[in-house]
Design a protein around this motif. Structure first.
Motif, short mmCIF file in Angstrom:
data_model
loop_
_atom_site.label_atom_id
_atom_site.label_comp_id
_atom_site.label_asym_id
_atom_site.label_seq_id
_atom_site.Cartn_x
_atom_site.Cartn_y
_atom_site.Cartn_z
N THR A 126 35.90 46.91 39.73
CA THR A 126 36.90 47.62 40.52
C THR A 126 37.67 46.64 41.39
OG1 THR A 126 35.33 48.04 42.29
CG2 THR A 126 35.53 49.73 40.62
N GLU A 127 38.95 46.90 41.50
CA GLU A 127 39.79 46.07 42.33
C GLU A 127 39.86 46.71 43.72
OE1 GLU A 127 43.55 45.38 40.49
OE2 GLU A 127 42.62 44.55 38.72
N THR A 128 39.39 45.98 44.70
CA THR A 128 39.42 46.49 46.07
C THR A 128 40.45 45.70 46.86
OG1 THR A 128 37.63 45.00 46.68
CG2 THR A 128 37.00 47.22 46.04
N ILE A 129 41.21 46.39 47.67
CA ILE A 129 42.21 45.75 48.50
C ILE A 129 41.57 45.46 49.85
CG2 ILE A 129 44.43 46.04 49.64
CD1 ILE A 129 45.25 47.75 47.22
N SER B 255 39.47 37.55 45.88
CA SER B 255 39.64 38.58 44.86
C SER B 255 38.37 38.74 44.04
CB SER B 255 40.79 38.19 43.93
OG SER B 255 40.40 37.07 43.13
N ASP B 256 38.39 39.75 43.19
CA ASP B 256 37.34 39.86 42.17
C ASP B 256 37.49 38.70 41.20
OD1 ASP B 256 36.46 42.30 43.20
OD2 ASP B 256 37.76 43.47 41.88
N SER C 132 48.64 38.84 40.27
CA SER C 132 47.69 39.94 40.02
C SER C 132 46.45 39.83 40.91
CB SER C 132 47.29 40.00 38.55
OG SER C 132 46.56 38.86 38.17
N LEU C 133 45.98 38.62 41.18
CA LEU C 133 44.82 38.46 42.05
C LEU C 133 45.20 38.69 43.51
CD1 LEU C 133 43.10 35.39 40.37
CD2 LEU C 133 42.50 37.81 40.13
N TRP D 226 47.48 40.75 44.64
CA TRP D 226 47.65 42.19 44.91
C TRP D 226 46.31 42.85 45.23
CZ3 TRP D 226 52.00 40.90 45.91
CH2 TRP D 226 53.01 40.57 45.03
N GLN D 227 45.20 42.24 44.81
CA GLN D 227 43.89 42.78 45.18
C GLN D 227 43.60 42.57 46.67
OE1 GLN D 227 40.56 41.39 42.88
NE2 GLN D 227 41.75 41.37 40.99
N ASP E 188 47.90 44.93 50.39
CA ASP E 188 48.76 46.06 50.04
C ASP E 188 49.68 46.30 51.23
OD1 ASP E 188 49.81 48.36 48.75
OD2 ASP E 188 48.39 49.63 49.85
N ARG F 198 38.33 33.12 41.02
CA ARG F 198 38.67 34.04 42.11
C ARG F 198 39.78 33.40 42.93
NH1 ARG F 198 34.61 34.33 45.95
NH2 ARG F 198 33.81 32.37 45.16
#
Length: 158
Positions: free
Chosen positions: A2-5, A25-26, A76-77, A79-80, A83, A111
């Motif tokens: 799961t991507e968590t912000i 990031s993840d 993409s990383l 944006w995790q 926001d 990461r």
């Protein structure tokens, strides 16, 4: 996975983030398929990236990701990690500086760690600069360090 912000902030509050470490990031696994696709897309088919048999005899004992493949994961990383609410448009303005400091062997997990280093007003919003560090599991050195510049546009008076 799961991507968590790690941080959510309103557009008008972006300046308060200067000096904030956003966390990491993840992890994302770098596969030979990704490396091959990147090589095809960029016409960079150097053997250290795309020839697993030859790479076994090379300096890293395996194929490695292109430096620019690692760097291309930045949006993409990132944006995790952040926001920004109230932004009508987000524009990736590019990279201020970048250095590839260690290899990313195939099947590695990468990461992104980020810190906000500047937020400046620009026409229609704010321009943010983030110091990025790409971390590879099992490596003492980061794979890449770079400054990414992003514009967040929208009504900052709200």
């Amino acid at each position: 996975m799961t991507e968590t912000i790690s941080h959510t902030v309103g557009l008008k509050d972006l300046p308060r983030l200067v000096g904030t470490a956003l966390g990491t990031s993840d992890p994302i696994r770098i596969t030979q398929h990704q490396i091959d696709q990147f090589a095809d897309a960029t016409n960079d088919r150097q053997w250290i990236h795309v020839d697993p048999e030859r790479a076994k005899q090379g300096p890293f004992g395996t194929t490695i990701a292109h430096g620019f493949l690692t760097l291309s994961l930045a949006p993409s990383l990132f944006w995790q990690l952040l926001d920004v609410t109230g932004s009508d448009q987000v524009i990736n303005c590019g990279i201020g500086r970048a250095r590839f400091t260690a290899p990313v062997p195939v099947e590695s997990h990468v990461r992104l760690a980020a810190e906000i280093t500047a937020v400046e007003p620009c026409k229609g919003g704010y321009q943010l600069t983030a110091a990025l560090t790409f971390l590879v599991e099992g490596s003492e050195r980061p794979a890449c360090i770079a400054d990414m510049i992003i514009r967040y546009l929208g009504d900052i008076s709200v």
